[in-house]
Design a protein around this motif. Sequence first.
Motif, PDB file in Angstrom:
ATOM      1  N   GLU A 208     -87.827  49.365  29.170  1.00 22.87           N
ATOM      2  CA  GLU A 208     -87.726  50.210  27.949  1.00 22.87           C
ATOM      3  C   GLU A 208     -88.270  51.325  27.900  1.00 22.87           C
ATOM      4  OE1 GLU A 208     -86.119  46.802  24.856  1.00 22.87           O
ATOM      5  OE2 GLU A 208     -88.346  46.368  25.844  1.00 22.87           O
ATOM      6  N   TYR A 209     -89.601  51.222  27.991  1.00 24.23           N
ATOM      7  CA  TYR A 209     -90.466  52.325  27.774  1.00 24.23           C
ATOM      8  C   TYR A 209     -90.127  53.710  28.717  1.00 24.23           C
ATOM      9  CZ  TYR A 209     -94.452  55.503  26.965  1.00 24.23           C
ATOM     10  OH  TYR A 209     -95.073  56.408  26.600  1.00 24.23           O
ATOM     11  N   TYR A 210     -89.782  53.415  30.088  1.00 22.47           N
ATOM     12  CA  TYR A 210     -89.528  54.455  30.991  1.00 22.47           C
ATOM     13  C   TYR A 210     -87.901  54.867  30.423  1.00 22.47           C
ATOM     14  CZ  TYR A 210     -92.995  53.849  34.564  1.00 22.47           C
ATOM     15  OH  TYR A 210     -94.169  53.701  35.395  1.00 22.47           O
ATOM     16  N   GLU A 211     -87.184  54.191  30.287  1.00 23.10           N
ATOM     17  CA  GLU A 211     -85.708  54.854  29.716  1.00 23.10           C
ATOM     18  C   GLU A 211     -85.915  55.591  28.416  1.00 23.10           C
ATOM     19  OE1 GLU A 211     -82.135  52.467  30.356  1.00 23.10           O
ATOM     20  OE2 GLU A 211     -83.463  50.862  30.414  1.00 23.10           O
ATOM     21  N   ALA A 212     -86.526  55.193  27.363  1.00 20.85           N
ATOM     22  CA  ALA A 212     -87.005  56.049  26.294  1.00 20.85           C
ATOM     23  C   ALA A 212     -87.828  57.316  26.671  1.00 20.85           C
ATOM     24  CB  ALA A 212     -88.166  55.099  25.423  1.00 20.85           C
ATOM     25  N   VAL A 213     -88.557  57.460  27.492  1.00 17.55           N
ATOM     26  CA  VAL A 213     -89.230  58.590  27.884  1.00 17.55           C
ATOM     27  C   VAL A 213     -88.044  59.573  28.615  1.00 17.55           C
ATOM     28  CG1 VAL A 213     -90.999  59.713  29.407  1.00 17.55           C
ATOM     29  CG2 VAL A 213     -91.396  57.693  28.329  1.00 17.55           C
ATOM     30  N   GLN A 214     -87.262  59.106  29.354  1.00 13.85           N
ATOM     31  CA  GLN A 214     -86.204  59.582  30.076  1.00 13.85           C
ATOM     32  C   GLN A 214     -85.165  60.408  29.115  1.00 13.85           C
ATOM     33  OE1 GLN A 214     -84.331  57.092  32.786  1.00 13.85           O
ATOM     34  NE2 GLN A 214     -82.613  58.146  33.525  1.00 13.85           N
ATOM     35  N   MET A 215     -84.750  59.502  28.133  1.00 10.33           N
ATOM     36  CA  MET A 215     -83.877  60.011  27.089  1.00 10.33           C
ATOM     37  C   MET A 215     -84.575  61.039  25.995  1.00 10.33           C
ATOM     38  SD  MET A 215     -81.114  58.748  28.366  1.00 10.33           S
ATOM     39  CE  MET A 215     -80.209  59.433  27.249  1.00 10.33           C
ATOM     40  N   ALA A 216     -85.793  61.242  26.295  1.00 11.84           N
ATOM     41  CA  ALA A 216     -86.563  62.079  25.201  1.00 11.84           C
ATOM     42  C   ALA A 216     -86.033  63.695  25.211  1.00 11.84           C
ATOM     43  CB  ALA A 216     -87.720  61.695  25.167  1.00 11.84           C
TER      44      ALA A 216
ATOM     45  N   GLU B  94     -87.844  63.373  19.774  1.00 11.13           N
ATOM     46  CA  GLU B  94     -87.113  62.128  20.227  1.00 11.13           C
ATOM     47  C   GLU B  94     -88.024  61.085  20.815  1.00 11.13           C
ATOM     48  OE1 GLU B  94     -84.648  65.469  19.156  1.00 11.13           O
ATOM     49  OE2 GLU B  94     -86.472  65.562  20.683  1.00 11.13           O
ATOM     50  N   TYR B  95     -88.835  61.490  21.725  1.00 10.98           N
ATOM     51  CA  TYR B  95     -89.915  60.572  22.300  1.00 10.98           C
ATOM     52  C   TYR B  95     -90.567  59.561  21.176  1.00 10.98           C
ATOM     53  CZ  TYR B  95     -94.274  58.236  23.811  1.00 10.98           C
ATOM     54  OH  TYR B  95     -95.160  57.198  24.115  1.00 10.98           O
ATOM     55  N   PHE B  96     -90.911  59.983  19.814  1.00  9.85           N
ATOM     56  CA  PHE B  96     -91.319  59.093  18.973  1.00  9.85           C
ATOM     57  C   PHE B  96     -90.273  58.155  18.405  1.00  9.85           C
ATOM     58  CE2 PHE B  96     -94.561  62.481  19.408  1.00  9.85           C
ATOM     59  CZ  PHE B  96     -95.521  61.516  19.568  1.00  9.85           C
ATOM     60  N   VAL B  97     -88.945  58.725  18.324  1.00 13.64           N
ATOM     61  CA  VAL B  97     -87.712  58.031  17.676  1.00 13.64           C
ATOM     62  C   VAL B  97     -87.359  56.766  18.881  1.00 13.64           C
ATOM     63  CG1 VAL B  97     -85.571  57.979  17.126  1.00 13.64           C
ATOM     64  CG2 VAL B  97     -86.846  59.970  16.529  1.00 13.64           C
ATOM     65  N   ASN B  98     -87.291  57.295  20.054  1.00 22.51           N
ATOM     66  CA  ASN B  98     -87.030  56.433  21.059  1.00 22.51           C
ATOM     67  C   ASN B  98     -87.836  55.176  21.407  1.00 22.51           C
ATOM     68  OD1 ASN B  98     -85.016  58.374  21.442  1.00 22.51           O
ATOM     69  ND2 ASN B  98     -85.526  59.002  23.511  1.00 22.51           N
ATOM     70  N   THR B  99     -89.131  55.634  21.292  1.00 24.16           N
ATOM     71  CA  THR B  99     -89.949  54.326  21.309  1.00 24.16           C
ATOM     72  C   THR B  99     -90.526  53.797  20.083  1.00 24.16           C
ATOM     73  OG1 THR B  99     -91.948  55.968  21.254  1.00 24.16           O
ATOM     74  CG2 THR B  99     -91.211  55.626  23.110  1.00 24.16           C
ATOM     75  N   ASN B 100     -89.733  53.991  19.030  1.00 21.00           N
ATOM     76  CA  ASN B 100     -89.938  53.337  17.901  1.00 21.00           C
ATOM     77  C   ASN B 100     -90.389  51.959  18.049  1.00 21.00           C
ATOM     78  OD1 ASN B 100     -90.369  53.313  14.872  1.00 21.00           O
ATOM     79  ND2 ASN B 100     -88.189  52.515  14.798  1.00 21.00           N
ATOM     80  N   ALA B 101     -89.208  51.161  18.356  1.00 21.61           N
ATOM     81  CA  ALA B 101     -89.005  49.510  18.628  1.00 21.61           C
ATOM     82  C   ALA B 101     -90.109  49.045  19.452  1.00 21.61           C
ATOM     83  CB  ALA B 101     -87.733  49.397  18.989  1.00 21.61           C
TER      84      ALA B 101
ATOM     85  N   VAL C  54    -101.733  49.295  25.528  1.00 26.12           N
ATOM     86  CA  VAL C  54    -101.881  50.709  25.904  1.00 26.12           C
ATOM     87  C   VAL C  54    -102.257  51.277  24.596  1.00 26.12           C
ATOM     88  CG1 VAL C  54    -100.873  52.443  27.003  1.00 26.12           C
ATOM     89  CG2 VAL C  54    -100.682  50.369  28.057  1.00 26.12           C
ATOM     90  N   ASN C  55    -103.092  52.111  24.340  1.00 28.86           N
ATOM     91  CA  ASN C  55    -103.288  53.246  23.534  1.00 28.86           C
ATOM     92  C   ASN C  55    -102.815  54.462  24.068  1.00 28.86           C
ATOM     93  OD1 ASN C  55    -105.290  53.952  20.969  1.00 28.86           O
ATOM     94  ND2 ASN C  55    -105.119  55.799  22.441  1.00 28.86           N
ATOM     95  N   ARG C  56    -101.250  54.586  23.534  1.00 31.79           N
ATOM     96  CA  ARG C  56    -100.406  55.629  24.335  1.00 31.79           C
ATOM     97  C   ARG C  56    -100.956  57.123  23.864  1.00 31.79           C
ATOM     98  NH1 ARG C  56     -99.426  56.033  28.569  1.00 31.79           N
ATOM     99  NH2 ARG C  56    -100.484  57.818  28.355  1.00 31.79           N
ATOM    100  N   TYR C  57    -100.742  57.367  22.687  1.00 27.67           N
ATOM    101  CA  TYR C  57    -101.000  58.580  22.098  1.00 27.67           C
ATOM    102  C   TYR C  57    -101.539  58.477  20.636  1.00 27.67           C
ATOM    103  CZ  TYR C  57     -97.922  60.928  25.509  1.00 27.67           C
ATOM    104  OH  TYR C  57     -97.457  61.484  26.845  1.00 27.67           O
ATOM    105  N   ILE C  58    -102.214  59.766  20.260  1.00 28.23           N
ATOM    106  CA  ILE C  58    -103.050  59.808  19.035  1.00 28.23           C
ATOM    107  C   ILE C  58    -102.522  61.235  18.590  1.00 28.23           C
ATOM    108  CG2 ILE C  58    -104.863  58.254  19.687  1.00 28.23           C
ATOM    109  CD1 ILE C  58    -106.649  60.818  19.784  1.00 28.23           C
TER     110      ILE C  58
END
Length: 328
Positions: free
Chosen positions: A23-31, A208-215, A242-246
């Motif tokens: 799910e995460y890889y697809e969210a990144v891919q679609m960002a 879009e990354y933050f939208v796609n990874t929201n869930a 995972v502490n992904r982004y700040i």
Amino acid sequence: MLCIEDLAVPPEGFLHGEPEGAEYYEAVQMAGMDDFHFGYFAAYRAGRLVTVAPYFVMNFRLNTLLPNGWLKQSLSLIRFKLACIGNPIADVGRIHGDASLEILSAINEELAKKGSLLAYKGFGQDLPLPDFVQAIGLPVPVLALGPDYYQSMKSDRRNLLKRKLKKSSALRYEECAGLPENLVPKVYQLYLNTYHKADLKFEKLTPEYFVNTNALSQYLLFYLEDELIGFTQLIGKGNKLVNRYIGLDYDKSRDHGLYFAMFIRAIDFGIREGFTEIELGATSYEFKRILGARQLPTWNYYRHTTPLFNWILGKLRGVLEPSESELR
């Protein structure tokens, strides 16, 4: 017989036990990140799926991994079409399934059709890639969590963290499952603050990354009065967090100990939610050592399809490895 297929989306079960899974890889891919193309090599033996290797393709400047300075400027014009196994965002590279010499050799034949510079990003030291130049990558700080985390810490370090957290007492702290839509623009602005401040820049996220990874995400939000001045994006699954982004407002962060508060609160969240380890991100190593993190070493592998250029890559191995300033 071994068969390699090039897929646009990950097959079912890809990295199913990882926080940064399908799910995460697809969210990144679609960002919609500029200049990145994504895909997945699926290896089948006798019709059975045995390996999935995610890849991305981009235009890669040889100076990308260098800190600002004369060498970075002098190498700025050297670029290659990079075809890389891994993910541009994930700190640790992962291949799902068998990563034997036979399978990686077959995958590399397909990878070479997509770029002249082949690479593997963020893997262990023992990948069977005999024709590749092996270069040290950025280590990933990983912290073990548990109910006794603070009790087991030396008293001077525990008191240091208490003082740093006390400095942030004027901040209002909230936890949020997902990110409210109205906060996406502000969070993206705070992310860009950290992006522009960093010496090493590989990928640039989109809103879009933050939208796609929201869930998939838990957000820690930090307010000064009614103004959002910092956020932490956490992604967890199983026992891993995972502490992904700040992102933060640097004009206000220092006076209120914001940077330190974000990591301490992330640790508190992980302990409370029962996670046993947290990846803290490949930056600010000294502070993360104070927190008790061990350094998970990573390696990057490179091979140019032209033998002469590949020989030159071997001679320039140091250019491809992190500098001392990046490891502080």
